[in-house]
Design a protein around this motif. Structure first.
Motif: not given
Lengths: 433, 433
Positions: B35-39, B396-402, B405-412
Motif C-alpha cells: 500500500l505504501g509502494t515500498f521497493d 503521503p508527505l513524501l509523495r506530496a513533496r515529489g 512514487r504515487n503508485e507502482y508502475g507497470p509490472r517491474q
C-alpha cells in the motif's frame, strides 16, 4: 510434475514446454489435487542438471521453494519436498523444513534422499559420488542431528509473560551438542517446535541400504514396482523390517507409483499411450538407458534385447533398485531395447497402466486390498490433463467403493491425515536422561 | 520484523509474542508495505539461536522460505533474503534464489552476509568463526561461482521445438567448471536464467572488507548511521570505491536504516518512545552490550560510561562497523551504559527518530537530498502499528513533496524499480573468450 511423467509429454499440442518453471502451472495442479482430496504433493529432485537439454524439459524450481509458494495457494494438501542428506547441512535443511511446516500449518514432508551420481557430487566439491553405503551412513547421522534439532525446543518453551518481561523458558531448550563422524552441530535450532513436531519423513530408496534406512526412519515410502507380486513382497518385507526395529509397522506407509493413461474405452487409452510412444526420440532413450545400466555408449542396439552379461546389482553404484527393476522387466517380458524404452518412457520404472477409469480403479483396489500398497503416488503421463481426468473419473469410483475419503476432515496435519501420531519430543521421553 | 525493531516491543499490549512465527502477521506487513509502494521487504538473518529466550522473541521463519510464501501473497514488492556465504553451498543457494526470482516474477534479492560469531560456526562443524578477512575471501569466491551458475543458461537456451523433438539448445548452456580455493562446482545450474538474470545483490557490512566487497558486487547497501555527517561520508566513500572498481556509482544504492517512532505531536512521539524504554530489561541489555564489545561478563556498570581502554576496531572480530558505531555514539553523547542501552534498544545501532510525520519526512528529505542516502530501510519500532502509521502519515508527505512514487508502475522487476540494468550474461559479453 511439469508436463507429465511421460518423457515425451512436452511434445503434445496441449503441453506448455515452459510449465516446469511456471508457478501458475503448479498452483493449478495443486488445486486440482485438493479437489481430488489427495493426501499430498510430492516433488522429486536432484541437485544437478540432468542429461541433455535437447531431449526434454530440464531445470526446475527447487522443491522446497516451490512447495512453500504452493503452501499459501492451498489449504489441505501435504507438501513433500525431496532434499539430499549428502549435499545439505543439517542445520540449514532442518530450519527450512521446520519453517515450511509452520507456514503450511503442519503440512510439510521430507523425502530423504542420498543422491546418486557423480554429476551431483561435482556440484559440491567432490570429484565422484561417495560410495552407496557411506551415503547411507551419513544419511543416518544427518537424521539423528535433524531430529535432535527439531526437538531442541519443547512445545511450551514460549512463555510470553509480558508483565514479567520473560518471553521464553531457556530450561526448555535442548541444544543437541552433536559431535559425530560427518557433522558437528551445537544447536539449538532457531525455529520453535512445529505443528507436526517435525515434517513427515518419506524415503524412496529400495536397495538393501535404502530399506534398512526406511525401516528405521521413514513414515512413507515411495517405490517403483512393476508387478503385484513384487509389490506384495516389497510391502511385506518393509513392514517386517519396520517391526524388527521396534516400530509399529502401521506407521510406515508404502506408496507405489502408478502412471495412469486414461481413456473412455481401453482402445482409446491404448491409442493415447501410442501417441506418447510415437513422440519418444529413441536416440536419447538409448543414451539414458546406457547411463542407467552403466554401459559404455554404443553398447545397446534398438531392436535387440539387453546383453546377457550385465553385472549384478551389488556391483552397481547409484540407483541400485531401479537398475534391478529395469533389467528384470526387460528379461521377464523379453523386451527389445526399443520396447523397453517405450515402457520406461511412461514412468521411468513406475508402472504405466493404460485403461478405463474402472480398470484403473480396479487395479488400485486390488493392490490396496491385497497387501501391495497403503496408498499410491499418482504420476499422470500428461499434466495437467491426466490429473484432471484422474480426479474427475477415477476418484469418484474410489469414493463410491469406500476406498477413499469424500472430503477433507477438519484441519489436519499431514501426519494426522496419514494416521500417524505426533512424535514425542526425545528430550521428554522416559529414556532421555 | 516480528513485533518491531525495538527490543521491548513484544511487551506492549498490542503485540503478539508469537508474531515472528505467524505467516499471517508477515502477509499483513507485506501488504501494508505494498500500500505504501515500498521497493522491497528485507529480512535479516543468522543461522543460530540468538541470546537467551527469556529476553525477547527468538527463533524465526527462515527468510528464503518466508519470502517465498510472501511472493504469492504480494504482487509488486521486492523480497530480499539474507543468506550466508560462510554456511551455504553456492549450488544450493543459487538454485533457491533463482527459484524465488522466477516464482516472484523477478522480485528476488539476496542480502549477502559472511555471518559473524562462533555460535553460527558451531552449527556448521567449526569450533570458532573463520577470521573476518577469510570470510570475505570466501564470500568473493562464492559470488563468482553463483554469478557463473546464474549465467550458465543463456536467456534463449529453451527452444521448445515440439515438431523436431528438440527442447533446448545444449550449446547455450555454460557449465562453470569452477575449481577454486573454497569451492569446486562443475555446474550448470538446474534452473533456467531468471527474469532478473540473477537476484538483486545487497550487502550490509560496513567494515573495510565489507565496503570493498560492496563496491565490487553490491547493488544495494544497508547501513547503520547515527549522524548525517557520518552517513554522507559513508555514502561518498562507497560511491567513490564503486567508481574505482569500474562500476557506475549510480548502480549501488545506499540505504541507511531508520527507526521511526511517530506521534501526532513531538511530545506524543517522545512519550511513545519512553514507554518502550520503560519496558527494556536492563540486565539483558548489559549482557548483550558486553557481548557486542567483546568484554568479560560483569565489566559494565549501568550508570557509568563505557571504559576508556576499549580496543580499536581492527582488533575486533565479528560485527566490526557496529562496534565502532556503538563506541562512537557513547563517547560523542557521553552516554551512560543505561542510556546507551536505551538508544540501542530501538534499533541496535540504526538511527531512532521520535517525532511527528512532518519531522520524519523532513529528516528523510534532508538525508536524501544532501547525499546521505539513495533510500531508506524503514524499521518501525513497533509492528504492525508502526508500519501502518508510516504508510498512512509519512508516505503521503513524501509523495506530496515529489520524493516518492504515487503508485507502482507497470509490472517491474526489483532491479528495474531500483533503476538498475538487467545484467549482461558474462558468457555473452565481449570479454568472454
Amino acid at each position: 510434475m511439469n508436463t507429465g511423467h511421460h518423457e515425451a509429454s512436452w511434445r503434445l499440442p496441449e503441453s506448455d514446454p515452459y510449465a516446469h518453471v511456471d508457478l501458475k502451472h503448479y498452483v493449478r495442479l495443486a488445486r486440482t489435487a485438493e479437489l481430488g482430496t489427495f493426501d499430498s504433493l510430492f516433488l522429486a529432485d536432484g541437485p544437478q542438471l540432468w542429461g541433455n537439454l535437447a531431449q526434454r524439459p530440464a531445470g526446475a524450481l527447487e522443491p522446497l521453494t516451490l512447495l512453500t509458494a504452493l503452501a499459501t495457494a492451498t489449504e489441505h494438501i501435504g507438501l513433500i519436498a525431496t532434499a539430499s542428506t549428502s549435499y545439505n547441512s543439517p542445520y540449514n535443511l532442518a530450519r527450512k523444513l521446520a519453517s515450511l511446516d509452520i507456514i503450511s500449518g503442519g503440512r510439510a514432508g521430507w523425502n530423504i534422499v542420498t543422491t546418486a551420481g557423480a554429476e551431483a557430487a561435482r556440484n559440491f566439491g567432490l570429484s565422484e559420488e561417495p560410495p552407496h553405503a557411506e551415503r547411507y551412513t551419513r544419511a543416518a547421522e544427518f537424521l539423528d542431528v535433524a531430529l535432535k534439532l527439531w526437538d531442541s525446543w519443547e512445545d511450551d518453551a514460549i512463555v510470553a509473560d509480558k508483565a514479567a518481561g520473560v518471553w521464553g523458558d531457556d530450561g526448555k531448550i535442548h541444544p543437541p551438542r552433536h559431535q559425530g563422524t560427518y557433522f558437528s552441530v551445537a544447536g539449538a535450532l532457531n525455529v520453535p517446535r512445529t505443528p507436526q513436531g517435525y515434517p513427515l519423513l518419506a524415503q524412496a530408496g529400495s536397495s538393501e541400504d535404502g530399506k534398512a534406512f526406511a525401516a528405521r526412519y521413514a513414515e512413507a515410502v515411495f517405490t517403483a514396482q512393476q508387478t503385484i507380486e513384487n509389490a506384495q513382497a516389497f510391502y511385506a518385507d518393509l513392514k517386517s523390517r519396520t517391526s524388527r526395529t521396534g516400530r509399529d509397522p502401521g506407521h510406515i506407509k508404502v506408496l507405489p507409483g502408478i502412471v495412469p493413461v486414461l481413456g473412455s474405452t481401453e482402445a482409446e487409452a491404448r491409442a493415447a499411450e501410442q501417441v506418447l510412444e510415437d513422440h519418444i526420440v529413441y536416440d536419447h532413450g538409448v543414451a539414458r538407458l546406457e547411463s542407467l545400466l552403466q554401459l559404455p555408449s554404443g553398447t545397446l542396439e534398438l531392436d535387440a534385447q539387453l546383453p546377457d552379461d550385465l553385472p549384478p546389482e551389488s556391483a552397481v553404484e547409484g540407483a541400485k533398485s531401479r537398475y534391478t527393476l529395469v533389467v528384470e522387466l526387460a528379461r521377464r517380458e523379453r523386451l527389445t531395447v526399443r520396447q523397453l524404452i517405450g515402457r520406461l518412457g511412461g514412468g521411468r520404472g513406475h508402472l504405466t497402466f493404460a485403461g478405463t477409469p474402472e480398470q484403473v480403479a480396479d487395479q488400485i483396489e486390488t493392490w490396496f486390498t491385497r497387501g501391495a500398497a497403503d496408498g499410491f503416488n499418482i504420476m499422470p503421463a500428461v499434466l495437467p490433463s491426466g490429473l484432471d481426468a484422474f480426479v474427475e473419473h477415477v476418484v469418484p469410483l474410489l469414493r463410491a467403493r469406500g476406498l477413499f475419503r469424500n472430503e477433507y476432515g477438519p484441519r489436519q496435519t499431514l501426519r494426522e491425515r496419514y494416521g500417524l501420531p505426533r512424535p514425542v519430543n526425545q528430550y521428554l521421553s522416559p529414556s532421555f536422561v
